[in-house]
Design a protein around this motif. Structure first.
Motif, mmCIF file in Angstrom:
data_model
loop_
_atom_site.group_PDB
_atom_site.id
_atom_site.type_symbol
_atom_site.label_atom_id
_atom_site.label_comp_id
_atom_site.label_asym_id
_atom_site.label_seq_id
_atom_site.Cartn_x
_atom_site.Cartn_y
_atom_site.Cartn_z
ATOM 1 N N GLN A 28 -15.842 -9.432 42.601
ATOM 2 C CA GLN A 28 -14.779 -8.664 41.954
ATOM 3 C C GLN A 28 -13.629 -9.554 41.491
ATOM 4 O O GLN A 28 -12.724 -9.084 40.804
ATOM 5 C CB GLN A 28 -14.245 -7.587 42.901
ATOM 6 N N GLY A 29 -13.644 -10.816 41.904
ATOM 7 C CA GLY A 29 -12.650 -11.771 41.424
ATOM 8 C C GLY A 29 -11.343 -11.805 42.185
ATOM 9 O O GLY A 29 -10.329 -12.200 41.629
ATOM 10 N N TRP A 30 -11.346 -11.434 43.484
ATOM 11 C CA TRP A 30 -10.100 -11.481 44.236
ATOM 12 C C TRP A 30 -10.363 -11.784 45.709
ATOM 13 O O TRP A 30 -11.471 -11.598 46.209
ATOM 14 C CB TRP A 30 -9.313 -10.180 44.112
ATOM 15 N N SER A 31 -9.303 -12.260 46.371
ATOM 16 C CA SER A 31 -9.328 -12.530 47.806
ATOM 17 C C SER A 31 -8.004 -12.091 48.409
ATOM 18 O O SER A 31 -6.950 -12.245 47.790
ATOM 19 C CB SER A 31 -9.512 -14.026 48.085
ATOM 20 N N LEU A 32 -8.063 -11.564 49.631
ATOM 21 C CA LEU A 32 -6.865 -11.209 50.376
ATOM 22 C C LEU A 32 -6.538 -12.349 51.316
ATOM 23 O O LEU A 32 -7.390 -12.783 52.095
ATOM 24 C CB LEU A 32 -7.076 -9.914 51.175
ATOM 25 N N LEU A 33 -5.316 -12.851 51.224
ATOM 26 C CA LEU A 33 -4.873 -13.931 52.093
ATOM 27 C C LEU A 33 -4.194 -13.357 53.329
ATOM 28 O O LEU A 33 -3.719 -12.214 53.316
ATOM 29 C CB LEU A 33 -3.907 -14.848 51.333
ATOM 30 N N CYS A 34 -4.118 -14.129 54.401
ATOM 31 C CA CYS A 34 -3.563 -13.610 55.648
ATOM 32 C C CYS A 34 -2.065 -13.334 55.560
ATOM 33 O O CYS A 34 -1.519 -12.674 56.438
ATOM 34 C CB CYS A 34 -3.891 -14.520 56.822
ATOM 35 N N ASN A 35 -1.397 -13.789 54.518
ATOM 36 C CA ASN A 35 0.026 -13.488 54.345
ATOM 37 C C ASN A 35 0.242 -12.224 53.517
ATOM 38 O O ASN A 35 1.363 -11.901 53.151
ATOM 39 C CB ASN A 35 0.771 -14.675 53.734
ATOM 40 N N GLY A 36 -0.842 -11.500 53.201
ATOM 41 C CA GLY A 36 -0.733 -10.237 52.485
ATOM 42 C C GLY A 36 -0.825 -10.350 50.982
ATOM 43 O O GLY A 36 -0.785 -9.346 50.277
ATOM 44 N N VAL A 37 -0.970 -11.547 50.463
ATOM 45 C CA VAL A 37 -1.072 -11.774 49.019
ATOM 46 C C VAL A 37 -2.518 -11.574 48.583
ATOM 47 O O VAL A 37 -3.446 -12.001 49.270
ATOM 48 C CB VAL A 37 -0.609 -13.206 48.662
#
Length: 62
Positions: A28-37
């Motif tokens: 889907q072209g996205w990743s969730l980072l642990c800082n909420g971004v």
């Protein structure tokens, strides 16, 4: 959100995209980072407060 050591940069730090990936959806072209971004493949960002940061790309040599 960051439970590991050393802690990842906050969502509002200049190096925010270097935070650890917690959820990855390359199809889907996205990743969730642990800082909420949410980091998109085109380098755009969706911040935790719903602010959108446009993609940033380096200069292309002619």
């Amino acid at each position: 959100m960051c439970n590991h050591q050393p802690h990842c940069p906050s969502a509002y730090a200049s190096d925010r995209a270097s935070a650890h990936v917690t959820v990855s959806h390359p199809e889907q072209g996205w990743s969730l980072l642990c800082n909420g971004v949410i980091l998109f493949d085109d380098t755009g960002l969706l911040m935790p407060d719903s602010t959108v940061m446009t993609p940033h790309r380096g200069l292309v040599a002619a």
